[in-house]
Design an enzyme around this catalytic site. Structure first.
Site, PDB file in Angstrom:
ATOM      1  N   LYS A  20       0.836  -1.216   0.000  1.00  0.00           N
ATOM      2  CA  LYS A  20       0.000   0.000   0.000  1.00  0.00           C
ATOM      3  C   LYS A  20       0.860   1.252   0.000  1.00  0.00           C
ATOM      4  O   LYS A  20       2.032   1.225   0.413  1.00  0.00           O
ATOM      5  CB  LYS A  20      -0.932   0.024   1.213  1.00  0.00           C
ATOM      6  N   ASP A 154      -1.863  -2.405   9.758  1.00  0.00           N
ATOM      7  CA  ASP A 154      -1.954  -2.366   8.294  1.00  0.00           C
ATOM      8  C   ASP A 154      -2.444  -3.674   7.687  1.00  0.00           C
ATOM      9  O   ASP A 154      -2.642  -3.756   6.468  1.00  0.00           O
ATOM     10  CB  ASP A 154      -0.578  -2.039   7.685  1.00  0.00           C
TER      11      ASP A 154
HETATM   12  P1  ATP Z   1       4.628  -0.803   7.943  1.00  0.00           P
HETATM   13  O1  ATP Z   1       4.508   0.156   6.817  1.00  0.00           O
HETATM   14  O2  ATP Z   1       3.436  -1.753   8.078  1.00  0.00           O
HETATM   15  O3  ATP Z   1       5.086  -0.228   9.240  1.00  0.00           O
HETATM   16  P2  ATP Z   1       6.974  -1.700   6.640  1.00  0.00           P
HETATM   17  O4  ATP Z   1       6.456  -1.975   5.252  1.00  0.00           O
HETATM   18  O5  ATP Z   1       7.707  -0.426   6.858  1.00  0.00           O
HETATM   19  O6  ATP Z   1       5.776  -1.836   7.621  1.00  0.00           O
HETATM   20  P3  ATP Z   1       7.813  -4.437   6.859  1.00  0.00           P
HETATM   21  O7  ATP Z   1       8.589  -4.790   5.647  1.00  0.00           O
HETATM   22  O8  ATP Z   1       6.408  -4.908   6.935  1.00  0.00           O
HETATM   23  O9  ATP Z   1       7.900  -2.874   7.094  1.00  0.00           O
HETATM   24  O10 ATP Z   1       8.598  -5.024   8.128  1.00  0.00           O
HETATM   25  C1  ATP Z   1       9.240  -4.284   9.133  1.00  0.00           C
HETATM   26  C2  ATP Z   1      10.066  -5.238  10.008  1.00  0.00           C
HETATM   27  O11 ATP Z   1       9.257  -6.321  10.459  1.00  0.00           O
HETATM   28  C3  ATP Z   1      11.208  -5.892   9.246  1.00  0.00           C
HETATM   29  O12 ATP Z   1      12.391  -5.151   9.418  1.00  0.00           O
HETATM   30  C4  ATP Z   1      11.315  -7.289   9.837  1.00  0.00           C
HETATM   31  O13 ATP Z   1      12.310  -7.365  10.842  1.00  0.00           O
HETATM   32  C5  ATP Z   1       9.974  -7.558  10.495  1.00  0.00           C
HETATM   33  N1  ATP Z   1       9.145  -8.565   9.790  1.00  0.00           N
HETATM   34  C6  ATP Z   1       8.336  -9.465  10.367  1.00  0.00           C
HETATM   35  N2  ATP Z   1       7.697 -10.226   9.466  1.00  0.00           N
HETATM   36  C7  ATP Z   1       8.091  -9.795   8.259  1.00  0.00           C
HETATM   37  C8  ATP Z   1       7.771 -10.194   6.927  1.00  0.00           C
HETATM   38  N3  ATP Z   1       6.920 -11.186   6.652  1.00  0.00           N
HETATM   39  N4  ATP Z   1       8.354  -9.528   5.918  1.00  0.00           N
HETATM   40  C9  ATP Z   1       9.207  -8.507   6.198  1.00  0.00           C
HETATM   41  N5  ATP Z   1       9.558  -8.117   7.408  1.00  0.00           N
HETATM   42  C10 ATP Z   1       9.005  -8.739   8.448  1.00  0.00           C
END
Ligand code: ATP
Length: 319
Positions: A20, A154
Site C-alpha cells: 500500500k 496495516d
Molecule cells: P509498515 O509500513 O506496516 O510499518 P513496513 O512496510 O515499513 O511496515 P515491513 O517490511 O512490513 O515494514 O517489516 C518491518 C520489520 O518487520 C522488518 O524489518 C522485519 O524485521 C519484520 N518482519 C516481520 N515479518 C516480516 C515479513 N513477513 N516480511 C518482512 N519483514 C518482516
C-alpha cells in the site's frame, strides 16, 4: 486432525496480497497508551507479496523466503520464526481452525522490507486467507479482518485492498469506492526505517516546536474527490504525509529522491507511510513508465505501479 492409517496428501494454496501507499496520512499526538491515532487514505498498488501455504504431515509452522523474490534479501533482517508476521498469522488461524495441520509458508518478497509499504502486513493478510482455505476454516471476510487487526494496524487493509479511509490506529477501515486508476513510480531505498523510530522522531520534532497537534478524525475530502475522478493533477496538490519530515530527518537523502522525481516530471512525490520508499505521482501509465526508466538511468530502484488493486486473493490451490 489426521485419520490413522490414511495417507497424507499435501495441498498448496497460493495467495497474493498488495502493498500500500498512504496517499494522505495525518498523525495525531502521542497517546497515553504509546500509540498515535491516524487518519489516512490507503491505496493498494500493483506490487504484490505472494505466500504459498503447503500443508505438512509434521505439526508446526515453518517459513522460508522464495528464491523468486525480486528483492535483494542479502543482509535483510526478516525473522523466519515466531517474529515473522506470516508465522503469527498462521498461528492465529491454527488456533481457530478445527482441521489445522502443520504448514510451510513460502514467501515471495517484492514489497521493500521496512519500506513503509506494509510488506510484512501483506504477508500476514495473504497467510490468513491461505490458511483459511487450506484448513477449510470457513471464516467470513469480517472474521478474517478481525484476526488481521490483532496482527497489526496495516493487515486489515491488505486483506481489503482498493482505496479505503483508515481511522483509529489505521485499522478502522471504510472502503472509499474510488475505482479510477492513478499511476505512480515507487523508488525503493537500499535500507529500511523503523516505524516506531519514525514516530518517535515526529514526536521529538513536534515537542521542540511546542505546537499542540489535534487528534485526526477525518481525511481531507479533496483527496477522495481526486481519487474518485482519477484527477492526478488535483491529487498531486493534496498529497500529505505527517511522517514525511520525520523520515527525512532520519534520512536526508530522501529530499534528493523527492526532488529528482519532480525534476524528471512527477506531478508530486511523497514518502510512503514511515518510509523510506518514495511514491511519485505521474500523469498516466506512459508517464509513469518513462519516469521509472529515467530514474533507473540515474541509479534509482524505480518501479511503475498503479492502484487501486484488489486485496488478498487466492491465485492457485493444488493437491
Ligand atoms: P509498515 O509500513 O506496516 O510499518 P513496513 O512496510 O515499513 O511496515 P515491513 O517490511 O512490513 O515494514 O517489516 C518491518 C520489520 O518487520 C522488518 O524489518 C522485519 O524485521 C519484520 N518482519 C516481520 N515479518 C516480516 C515479513 N513477513 N516480511 C518482512 N519483514 C518482516
Amino acid at each position: 486432525m489426521s485419520i490413522p492409517g490414511a495417507r497424507f496428501t499435501s495441498r498448496t494454496v497460493r495467495v497474493k496480497a498488495p502493498g500500500k501507499i498512504n496517499v494522505s496520512l495525518d498523525v495525531g499526538p502521542l497517546r497515553a497508551d504509546g500509540y498515535h491515532s491516524v487518519a489516512s487514505v490507503y491505496l493498494a498498488v500493483s506490487l504484490y507479496e505472494e505466500v504459498a501455504a503447503t500443508s505438512t504431515e509434521a505439526p508446526g509452522i515453518t517459513v522460508s523466503l522464495s528464491p523468486a523474490s525480486t528483492l535483494d534479501l542479502d543482509g535483510v533482517d526478516i525473522p523466519l520464526g515466531a517474529g515473522n508476521l506470516a508465522y503469527r498469522a498462521a498461528a492465529i488461524m491454527a488456533d481457530v481452525s478445527e482441521h489445522a495441520t502443520g504448514v510451510h509458508l513460502e514467501i515471495t518478497k517484492r514489497v521493500p522490507v521496512a519500506g513503509g509499504m506494509g510488506g510484512g502486513s501483506a504477508d500476514a493478510a495473504a497467510t490468513l486467507l491461505a490458511c483459511d482455505a487450506l484448513w477449510n476454516s470457513g471464516l467470513s471476510r469480517e472474521e478474517l479482518a478481525h484476526l488481521a487487526a490483532e496482527l497489526g494496524a496495516d493487515v486489515p487493509f491488505s486483506l481489503l485492498g482498493g482505496t479505503a479511509v483508515g481511522l483509529g490506529l489505521g485499522d478502522q477501515l471504510s472502503p472509499a469506492l474510488a475505482k479510477a486508476q492513478t499511476h505512480w513510480v515507487l523508488v525503493a531505498a537500499d535500507y529500511g526505517l523503523s516505524t516506531p523510530e519514525v514516530y518517535r522522531t515526529l514526536d521529538r520534532l513536534r515537542a521542540a516546536e511546542g505546537v499542540d497537534t489535534a487528534e485526526p478524525t477525518a481525511v481531507d475530502p479533496a483527496v477522495l474527490t481526486a481519487l474518485r475522478s482519477g484527477d492526478a493533477e488535483a491529487l498531486g496538490r493534496v498529497l500529505v504525509n505527517d511522517l514525511q519530515r520525520a523520515a527525512v530527518e532520519l534520512s536526508p537523502a530522501l529530499r534528493d529522491t523527492l526532488g529528482s522525481g519532480e525534476s524528471h516530471g512527477a506531478l508530486a512525490g511523497i514518502v510512503s507511510g514511515s518510509g523510506p520508499t518514495v511514491a511519485l505521482l505521474a500523469d498516466d501509465s506512459v508517464a509513469a513508465e518513462s519516469l521509472a526508466t529515467d530514474l533507473r538511468r540515474y541509479g534509482h530502484a524505480a518501479l511503475a505501479v498503479h492502484g487501486p488493486v484488489p486485496g488478498a486473493r487466492i491465485i492457485s490451490d493444488t493437491h
